[in-house]
Write a protein that holds these residues in place. Structure first.
Motif, PDB file in Angstrom:
ATOM      1  N   GLY A 243       0.808  -1.214   0.000  1.00 35.19           N
ATOM      2  CA  GLY A 243       0.000   0.000   0.000  1.00 35.19           C
ATOM      3  C   GLY A 243       0.842   1.266   0.000  1.00 35.19           C
ATOM      4  O   GLY A 243       2.079   1.238   0.054  1.00 35.19           O
ATOM      5  N   GLU A 244       0.137   2.394  -0.068  1.00 37.74           N
ATOM      6  CA  GLU A 244       0.797   3.688  -0.134  1.00 37.74           C
ATOM      7  C   GLU A 244       0.217   4.644   0.896  1.00 37.74           C
ATOM      8  O   GLU A 244      -0.925   4.486   1.353  1.00 37.74           O
ATOM      9  N   LEU A 245       1.024   5.640   1.230  1.00 34.18           N
ATOM     10  CA  LEU A 245       0.629   6.695   2.141  1.00 34.18           C
ATOM     11  C   LEU A 245       0.633   8.023   1.396  1.00 34.18           C
ATOM     12  O   LEU A 245       1.355   8.191   0.401  1.00 34.18           O
ATOM     13  N   LEU A 246      -0.155   8.966   1.882  1.00 39.22           N
ATOM     14  CA  LEU A 246      -0.189  10.306   1.310  1.00 39.22           C
ATOM     15  C   LEU A 246       0.205  11.299   2.393  1.00 39.22           C
ATOM     16  O   LEU A 246      -0.445  11.389   3.439  1.00 39.22           O
ATOM     17  N   LEU A 247       1.294  12.024   2.148  1.00 36.38           N
ATOM     18  CA  LEU A 247       1.803  12.995   3.107  1.00 36.38           C
ATOM     19  C   LEU A 247       1.309  14.383   2.717  1.00 36.38           C
ATOM     20  O   LEU A 247       1.416  14.784   1.559  1.00 36.38           O
ATOM     21  N   ALA A 248       0.766  15.123   3.692  1.00 41.35           N
ATOM     22  CA  ALA A 248       0.211  16.450   3.429  1.00 41.35           C
ATOM     23  C   ALA A 248       0.674  17.415   4.510  1.00 41.35           C
ATOM     24  O   ALA A 248       0.473  17.168   5.700  1.00 41.35           O
ATOM     25  N   GLY A 249       1.312  18.507   4.090  1.00 46.87           N
ATOM     26  CA  GLY A 249       1.802  19.501   5.032  1.00 46.87           C
ATOM     27  C   GLY A 249       1.293  20.879   4.688  1.00 46.87           C
ATOM     28  O   GLY A 249       1.143  21.217   3.510  1.00 46.87           O
ATOM     29  N   GLY A 250       1.020  21.687   5.712  1.00 44.45           N
ATOM     30  CA  GLY A 250       0.470  23.009   5.449  1.00 44.45           C
ATOM     31  C   GLY A 250       0.555  23.930   6.639  1.00 44.45           C
ATOM     32  O   GLY A 250       1.529  23.926   7.411  1.00 44.45           O
ATOM     33  N   GLU A 251      -0.524  24.713   6.818  1.00 47.05           N
ATOM     34  CA  GLU A 251      -0.556  25.764   7.822  1.00 47.05           C
ATOM     35  C   GLU A 251      -0.704  25.248   9.249  1.00 47.05           C
ATOM     36  O   GLU A 251      -0.546  26.019  10.200  1.00 47.05           O
ATOM     37  N   ASP A 252      -1.007  23.962   9.429  1.00 48.23           N
ATOM     38  CA  ASP A 252      -1.215  23.437  10.783  1.00 48.23           C
ATOM     39  C   ASP A 252       0.079  22.988  11.456  1.00 48.23           C
ATOM     40  O   ASP A 252       0.040  22.326  12.495  1.00 48.23           O
ATOM     41  N   HIS A 253       1.238  23.315  10.857  1.00 50.42           N
ATOM     42  CA  HIS A 253       2.553  23.097  11.462  1.00 50.42           C
ATOM     43  C   HIS A 253       2.929  21.625  11.603  1.00 50.42           C
ATOM     44  O   HIS A 253       3.882  21.307  12.320  1.00 50.42           O
ATOM     45  N   LYS A 254       2.212  20.732  10.960  1.00 49.78           N
ATOM     46  CA  LYS A 254       2.537  19.306  11.056  1.00 49.78           C
ATOM     47  C   LYS A 254       2.306  18.629   9.716  1.00 49.78           C
ATOM     48  O   LYS A 254       1.603  19.149   8.848  1.00 49.78           O
ATOM     49  N   LEU A 255       2.933  17.459   9.568  1.00 45.55           N
ATOM     50  CA  LEU A 255       2.780  16.666   8.349  1.00 45.55           C
ATOM     51  C   LEU A 255       1.823  15.521   8.650  1.00 45.55           C
ATOM     52  O   LEU A 255       2.135  14.623   9.436  1.00 45.55           O
ATOM     53  N   SER A 256       0.652  15.556   8.030  1.00 43.79           N
ATOM     54  CA  SER A 256      -0.359  14.516   8.236  1.00 43.79           C
ATOM     55  C   SER A 256      -0.118  13.361   7.285  1.00 43.79           C
ATOM     56  O   SER A 256       0.134  13.567   6.090  1.00 43.79           O
ATOM     57  N   VAL A 257      -0.194  12.147   7.815  1.00 40.99           N
ATOM     58  CA  VAL A 257       0.026  10.931   7.029  1.00 40.99           C
ATOM     59  C   VAL A 257      -1.314  10.235   6.845  1.00 40.99           C
ATOM     60  O   VAL A 257      -1.902   9.721   7.801  1.00 40.99           O
ATOM     61  N   TYR A 258      -1.811  10.234   5.600  1.00 39.20           N
ATOM     62  CA  TYR A 258      -3.075   9.563   5.268  1.00 39.20           C
ATOM     63  C   TYR A 258      -2.783   8.157   4.753  1.00 39.20           C
ATOM     64  O   TYR A 258      -1.902   7.962   3.907  1.00 39.20           O
ATOM     65  N   SER A 259      -3.537   7.206   5.265  1.00 42.78           N
ATOM     66  CA  SER A 259      -3.447   5.833   4.774  1.00 42.78           C
ATOM     67  C   SER A 259      -4.506   5.628   3.699  1.00 42.78           C
ATOM     68  O   SER A 259      -5.707   5.843   3.938  1.00 42.78           O
ATOM     69  N   LEU A 260      -4.061   5.240   2.517  1.00 41.67           N
ATOM     70  CA  LEU A 260      -4.985   5.016   1.405  1.00 41.67           C
ATOM     71  C   LEU A 260      -5.456   3.574   1.415  1.00 41.67           C
ATOM     72  O   LEU A 260      -4.632   2.648   1.487  1.00 41.67           O
ATOM     73  N   PRO A 261      -6.757   3.338   1.327  1.00 38.11           N
ATOM     74  CA  PRO A 261      -7.274   1.960   1.350  1.00 38.11           C
ATOM     75  C   PRO A 261      -6.898   1.200   0.084  1.00 38.11           C
ATOM     76  O   PRO A 261      -6.574   1.807  -0.944  1.00 38.11           O
ATOM     77  N   PRO A 262      -6.923  -0.137   0.148  1.00 39.33           N
ATOM     78  CA  PRO A 262      -6.646  -0.931  -1.055  1.00 39.33           C
ATOM     79  C   PRO A 262      -7.644  -0.637  -2.176  1.00 39.33           C
ATOM     80  O   PRO A 262      -8.663   0.029  -1.970  1.00 39.33           O
ATOM     81  N   LYS A 263      -7.347  -1.156  -3.337  1.00 42.20           N
ATOM     82  CA  LYS A 263      -8.136  -0.845  -4.529  1.00 42.20           C
ATOM     83  C   LYS A 263      -9.604  -1.206  -4.380  1.00 42.20           C
ATOM     84  O   LYS A 263     -10.486  -0.443  -4.771  1.00 42.20           O
ATOM     85  N   ASP A 264      -9.913  -2.370  -3.824  1.00 43.68           N
ATOM     86  CA  ASP A 264     -11.293  -2.846  -3.727  1.00 43.68           C
ATOM     87  C   ASP A 264     -11.966  -2.465  -2.408  1.00 43.68           C
ATOM     88  O   ASP A 264     -13.091  -2.888  -2.140  1.00 43.68           O
ATOM     89  N   ASP A 265     -11.286  -1.685  -1.591  1.00 45.87           N
ATOM     90  CA  ASP A 265     -11.840  -1.298  -0.290  1.00 45.87           C
ATOM     91  C   ASP A 265     -12.626   0.006  -0.441  1.00 45.87           C
ATOM     92  O   ASP A 265     -12.077   1.018  -0.882  1.00 45.87           O
ATOM     93  N   PRO A 266     -13.914   0.019  -0.084  1.00 46.44           N
ATOM     94  CA  PRO A 266     -14.731   1.228  -0.266  1.00 46.44           C
ATOM     95  C   PRO A 266     -14.506   2.300   0.807  1.00 46.44           C
ATOM     96  O   PRO A 266     -15.084   3.386   0.721  1.00 46.44           O
ATOM     97  N   SER A 267     -13.693   2.023   1.824  1.00 46.22           N
ATOM     98  CA  SER A 267     -13.484   2.989   2.897  1.00 46.22           C
ATOM     99  C   SER A 267     -12.685   4.195   2.409  1.00 46.22           C
ATOM    100  O   SER A 267     -12.075   4.166   1.337  1.00 46.22           O
ATOM    101  N   SER A 268     -12.670   5.249   3.215  1.00 44.48           N
ATOM    102  CA  SER A 268     -12.003   6.498   2.846  1.00 44.48           C
ATOM    103  C   SER A 268     -10.628   6.586   3.506  1.00 44.48           C
ATOM    104  O   SER A 268     -10.365   5.910   4.505  1.00 44.48           O
ATOM    105  N   PRO A 269      -9.754   7.426   2.986  1.00 43.41           N
ATOM    106  CA  PRO A 269      -8.439   7.609   3.619  1.00 43.41           C
ATOM    107  C   PRO A 269      -8.583   8.210   5.014  1.00 43.41           C
ATOM    108  O   PRO A 269      -9.453   9.051   5.261  1.00 43.41           O
ATOM    109  N   ILE A 270      -7.731   7.787   5.927  1.00 41.50           N
ATOM    110  CA  ILE A 270      -7.758   8.293   7.299  1.00 41.50           C
ATOM    111  C   ILE A 270      -6.340   8.693   7.706  1.00 41.50           C
ATOM    112  O   ILE A 270      -5.348   8.165   7.183  1.00 41.50           O
ATOM    113  N   VAL A 271      -6.252   9.623   8.655  1.00 37.67           N
ATOM    114  CA  VAL A 271      -4.958  10.052   9.176  1.00 37.67           C
ATOM    115  C   VAL A 271      -4.478   9.030  10.200  1.00 37.67           C
ATOM    116  O   VAL A 271      -5.154   8.771  11.204  1.00 37.67           O
TER     117      VAL A 271
END
Length: 488
Positions: free
Chosen positions: A311-339
């Motif tokens: 799997g893969e992670l999505l890193l997002a950084g901005g005005e909140d002074h921290k880098l949020s790490v989102y976990s992307l669900p597998p291809k067939d998983d209908p759930s949404s990304p979560i931190v």
């Protein structure tokens, strides 16, 4: 007799050949058009190239040995580093700033007596690289030596990281440089506020193609892992796809909002477009997979694979002074990304993030790890080990707080961009000092030839391209007509 002997000697002398001076190497001047690329008359089969050379040839009863192709240590090192099995054991961090300063840091990893990893950052150069703020920086991959920096002064400067020398400036844009990326060791792609993208060949820094199509500033460009296509977003609220094999636009669509960043995933199966605090993740067929509403405005996003490779992670950084790490669900998983994790330690907005996979010392209990590097307006460069990120996240679980493994303080400099390069041996004494030795020049000439061989062997950028402004104008007119028809 004297005259006859002189005439005889004159006839025996070989005729002098006309000398043709080689063109100077370096940066192509602004107004000078690069020579057009010519297509090869006949494609050479790999079997012909790799055919074994006979070790001996019979002639007059004697055997004459043919010279065998030499394989230098540089060639072996380059081939090994390009393979997926060999990872760099050290790295370099290069960061730009609003104060026009360019920072270079040497990163290493050691293991202490308690088997804990220790990351170290050592400054190797700090100097003003441009006359205006630095907005983009990129390093060539697979152990390449090139570093490119872009600024609001409309110039792309090229540097040799190993010798710490300035090669020159590329002055083909008529607006601030907004993005730089090396699709391969031998090519550089730039984006600018003048609405164009330029593809340069690293061998002589000639412009292979000027990609036109955006109506206004180009904010970001991302090349697919295959190296065949690229995506760009700009002020015109359009997402454009470019065919890098043919050097022209191949598709475009309206996003309805200005895209500030575009990034491909590691596997190339999806991409993300960032606009303000919103992240839209699309499939390659332009199906909207997820929409993430981040609680703060974002400045940079990047995909990163997990340590275990699943799997893969999505890193997002901005005005909140921290880098949020989102976990992307597998291809067939209908759930949404979560931190699943938050990389903390900054006291101001995070401006940029980059990742690199490293090989760890033999004394470590792990063979490799992935690190994330962030730069912030607080002047700090932070290095994080991604190993503590949870492998099996759940929505009920709180995000893991990860402290930086090591930091570097630039003493209040407002950092804007960052890139990571593989570590290696260096030649030279300083950023803009020191004379080039002949041995160093010959060594780098060999590397340039190897890079040229890479681009010739691989069927990637520049294949079948032609330089011509007339064709570009015709393509732009055709694209404008298509856009007008769609709007009608």
């Amino acid at each position: 007799m004297a005259k006859l002997s002189q005439n005889a000697r004159a006839q025996e002398r070989p005729a002098k050949k006309a000398r043709i001076g080689a063109p100077p190497r370096g940066i192509i001047p602004t107004k000078k058009k690069p020579a057009p690329l010519t297509k090869p008359a006949k494609a050479v089969e790999k079997s012909e190239v790799l055919a074994p050379i006979p070790s001996s040839l019979k002639g007059k009863g004697k055997e004459t040995e043919q010279p065998k192709p030499s394989i230098t240590k540089k060639t072996k090192k380059r081939k090994a580093r390009e393979s997926d099995d060999v990872l760099p054991s050290s790295f370099k961090v290069v960061a730009g700033s609003y104060e026009k300063l360019l920072y270079g840091l040497d990163g290493t990893v050691t293991v202490d007596d308690h088997s804990n990893l220790q990351f170290h950052l050592k400054p190797i150069f700090i100097f003003p690289a441009h006359v205006s703020c630095i907005k983009a920086v990129a390093a060539s991959p697979h152990g390449g030596k090139w570093l490119a920096t872009g600024s609001a002064d409309e110039i792309v400067k090229v540097w040799d990281l190993r010798r710490r020398k300035e090669i020159g400036g590329l002055m083909h844009h008529e607006g601030s440089i907004t993005h730089l990326t090396f699709p391969s060791r031998s090519h550089l792609l730039s984006a600018s506020e003048d609405g164009t993208l330029c593809l340069f060949r690293a061998r002589d820094w000639a412009v292979l193609r000027v990609l036109k199509g955006h109506k206004g500033r180009v904010n970001s460009v991302a090349v697919h892992p295959s190296g065949k296509v690229a995506l760009s977003v700009g002020k015109d609220r359009a997402l454009r796809m470019w065919d890098l094999m043919r050097g022209k636009g191949c598709a475009s669509t309206k996003l309805g909002k200005e895209g500030e960043l575009v990034r491909w995933s590691i596997d190339g199966a999806k991409f993300v477009v960032q606009s303000g605090s919103t992240l839209d993740i699309y499939s390659t067929t332009m199906d909207l997979l997820y929409t993430i509403k981040h609680p703060a405005r974002l400045h940079d996003v990047n995909f990163c694979k997990r340590i275990d490779g699943t799997g893969e992670l999505l890193l997002a950084g901005g005005e909140d002074h921290k880098l949020s790490v989102y976990s992307l669900p597998p291809k067939d998983d209908p759930s949404s990304p979560i931190v699943v994790a938050e990389l903390i330690g900054h006291t101001n907005r995070i401006k940029a993030v980059q990742t690199i996979e490293l090989a760890l010392p033999a004394s470590s209990d792990r063979k490799s790890t992935i690190i994330a590097c962030t730069v912030s307006s607080d002047g700090y460069v932070n290095i994080y080990d991604m190993a503590p990120v949870p492998e099996h996240p759940s929505e009920s679980q709180k995000p893991v707080q990860i402290e930086p493994s090591t930091t570097y303080d630039s003493k209040g400099t407002r950092l804007t961009c960052v890139t990571l390069a593989e570590g290696g041996e260096e030649v030279g004494v300083g950023p803009l000092e020191g004379k080039r030795k002949r041995a160093d020049d010959e060594e780098n000439d060999e590397e340039d030839e190897q890079d040229e061989g890479d681009s010739a062997d691989e069927d990637d950028f520049g294949a079948g391209w032609e330089n011509g402004e007339e064709e570009e104008e015709e393509e732009v007119e055709e694209e404008e007509e298509e856009v007008e028809e769609e709007s009608d």
